[in-house]
Write a protein that holds these residues in place. Structure first.
Motif, PDB file in Angstrom:
ATOM      1  N   ALA A 217     -18.016 -31.800 -14.007  1.00 20.06           N
ATOM      2  CA  ALA A 217     -18.998 -31.072 -13.116  1.00 20.06           C
ATOM      3  C   ALA A 217     -19.094 -29.192 -13.197  1.00 20.06           C
ATOM      4  O   ALA A 217     -19.792 -28.862 -12.917  1.00 20.06           O
ATOM      5  N   ASN A 219     -16.967 -27.303 -14.771  1.00 21.06           N
ATOM      6  CA  ASN A 219     -17.095 -26.518 -15.790  1.00 21.06           C
ATOM      7  C   ASN A 219     -18.463 -25.883 -15.832  1.00 21.06           C
ATOM      8  O   ASN A 219     -19.117 -24.694 -17.048  1.00 21.06           O
ATOM      9  N   LYS A 220     -19.666 -26.839 -15.446  1.00 29.00           N
ATOM     10  CA  LYS A 220     -20.729 -26.978 -16.082  1.00 29.00           C
ATOM     11  C   LYS A 220     -21.690 -25.616 -15.505  1.00 29.00           C
ATOM     12  O   LYS A 220     -22.342 -24.424 -15.468  1.00 29.00           O
ATOM     13  N   GLU A 221     -20.641 -25.653 -13.584  1.00 31.49           N
ATOM     14  CA  GLU A 221     -21.395 -25.126 -12.964  1.00 31.49           C
ATOM     15  C   GLU A 221     -20.585 -23.618 -12.840  1.00 31.49           C
ATOM     16  O   GLU A 221     -21.583 -22.161 -13.239  1.00 31.49           O
ATOM     17  N   THR A 223     -20.134 -22.069 -15.483  1.00 31.00           N
ATOM     18  CA  THR A 223     -20.836 -21.516 -17.315  1.00 31.00           C
ATOM     19  C   THR A 223     -21.822 -20.946 -16.709  1.00 31.00           C
ATOM     20  O   THR A 223     -22.185 -19.752 -17.593  1.00 31.00           O
ATOM     21  N   LEU A 224     -22.612 -21.474 -15.422  1.00 32.91           N
ATOM     22  CA  LEU A 224     -24.061 -21.235 -15.700  1.00 32.91           C
ATOM     23  C   LEU A 224     -23.133 -20.215 -14.497  1.00 32.91           C
ATOM     24  O   LEU A 224     -23.891 -18.607 -14.416  1.00 32.91           O
TER      25      LEU A 224
END
Length: 479
Positions: A217, A219-221, A223-224
């Motif tokens: 979870a 990593n997604k944030e 990346t954004l």
């Protein structure tokens, strides 16, 4: 990512702390036990070595007694050879015993006492040998008193040897018992560490499992966030380029009307000076002076916008002594006019640009000449040395793992108050009026900008009437 969005992060932290505590406890106990075993093993070996040396010494003493007795009975000089060797061996063993028992005052005293008794016996033996060599026998030499004295001396030596052995035997028994206790505890320690290891493995596995869930979870944030950050950097770069272009265009656009003002004021001064009435001549001179100040201000602003923006391709190893020497040649007239004396010490090589460092020291020397005392010839000294870690640690922007050079520019000028040490590096900040000292107040700002761009800092020290010192910290090129 907040705790509400991902509560497992808190669990991972708790498991990590528990794992760390288990590792520290297990390692500490095993290290402590191993250390005790090693310590008492050495203690037992040390005591054994002392006992061996003591036995060898006592054997050497007995051998010497036997050799003297053999020589006295037979007159065979071979016994003297063995006797002399026994003396050498005894002295060597005494020295070794003293070295082995340096931390034991009781044993040191015992060994010193033993040495004295041995030396006393040696004196008697030497007298016996001398008498034997002179007379061929010991008739008239021996008497009941000497026999009793020899017996008493031998008993005293034996008593001290036994005393030394008793002390060491006591130490041996104590150290050996502790060693045995620690060795017996090893199975328990190994079992405890095994339990720790199994527990650590389980806790670590569960921690990793929980952490991986949270990481997916996160990593997604991340990346954004990185995408947003790249967009912001692009916008910032664009803004910087626009600002730089604006400063360049604005300065050039402002130069043109200034040139016209200056040209027309010069024409007025040449053609209509005699026709101006009242304060007209004063107004005209003020217009001309204001135009000159404005041109200097625009030029300095343009220099400030360019300062510290040398391309990386132009960055190289710069020899400061060479840069300053060449710059001083251009200042030769100003230096002679003020009868200034400038002394250069040993200066280092640093990373940067010749042009930038020339500008730095040109500003500093100009500053010293400008603010010199009216009745004293200016004295300016420029030196370099290795900066102490204490000075480097005062500035958070510097890397404490690097080596820095400290360059000092000192003068004997008018100085300034301590509360102004930061203000003088701010753009457009002046400590004196325009009528007293010319300038725009940008020179030191440019200097600081260049120094900071090259990974350093600059700070000043001064006191009114006692001159000023500008200190520059720059990273060493050896790093």
């Amino acid at each position: 990512m907040t705790k509400e969005q991902n509560p497992s992060i808190r669990q991972v932290k708790i498991y990590s702390i528990v794992t760390l505590i288990l590792i520290i406890v297990g390692s500490g106990v095993s290290y402590w036990t191993a250390g005790r075993i090693d310590f008492y093993t050495h203690a037992v070996m040390h005591t054994t070595e002392v006992l061996q040396r003591t036995d060898q010494l006592y054997s050497s003493i007995l051998e010497r007694e036997t050799n003297i007795r053999g020589y006295a009975l037979t007159g065979n000089r071979d016994f003297l050879t063995f006797y002399n060797q026994s003396n050498i061996d005894a002295e060597l063993l005494l020295t070794q015993l003293q070295a082995l028992t340096l931390d034991n005052t009781t044993q040191q005293n015992n060994i010193e006492e033993l040495r004295g008794l041995i030396n006393s016996r040696v004196v008697i033996f030497e007298a016996t040998i001398a008498y034997m060599e002179e007379n061929g026998n010991l008739d008239g030499f021996l008497n009941p008193y000497k026999v009793n004295d020899a017996l008493s001396g031998y008993k005293s030596i034996k008593e001290i040897v036994l005393r030394i052995n008793e002390v060491e035997n006591t130490l041996f028994r104590e150290s050996n018992q502790v060693l045995i206790n620690n060795i017996n505890a090893l199975p328990f320690i190994v079992g405890l560490i095994s339990i720790f290891s199994i527990t650590i493995g389980l806790v670590t596995f569960f921690s990793i499992y929980q952490y991986n869930k949270a990481q997916l979870a996160a990593n997604k944030e991340i990346t954004l966030f990185q995408e947003k950050l790249r967009d912001q950097i692009k916008l910032l770069d664009g803004s910087n380029k626009e600002l730089e272009q604006f400063a360049y265009v604005a300065s050039h656009d402002l130069q043109e009307p200034l040139r016209k003002i200056t040209a027309f004021s010069d024409l007025l001064n040449e053609q209509y000076k005699d026709k101006l009435q009242g304060d007209g001549d004063l107004y005209l001179s003020r217009i001309t002076a204001a135009a000159v100040r404005m041109r200097r201000l625009i030029t300095d602003l343009l220099e400030y916008s360019r300062a510290g923006r040398i391309d990386n391709e132009k960055v190289k190893s710069v020899k400061l002594s060479k840069v300053i020497s060449e710059m001083l040649e251009d200042f030769e007239i100003a230096i002679k006019d003020q009868s200034a004396n400038i002394t250069l010490g040993k200066l280092p090589k640093v990373h940067g640009s010749d042009t930038e460092y020339r500008q730095v020291f040109q500003n500093l020397i100009s500053n010293s000449l400008k603010f010199a005392k009216s009745d004293v010839n200016p004295e300016i000294t420029i030196t370099g040395e290795k900066a102490s870690p204490i000075i480097v640690s005062r500035y958070p922007t510097l890397d404490s793992n690097k080596i820095y050079h400290l360059i000092k520019v000192s003068d004997n000028g008018i100085g300034f108050e301590k509360e102004h040490v930061d203000r003088i590096f701010s753009i457009f900040q002046r400590l004196h009026g325009k009528k007293e000292y010319e300038g725009t107040g940008i020179g030191l700002s440019i200097t600081r900008k260049i120094i900071e761009k090259n990974g350093g800092v600059i700070f000043a020290e001064s006191h009114p009437g006692n001159g000023s010192t500008f200190n520059i910290l720059l990273p060493s090129i050896e790093d």
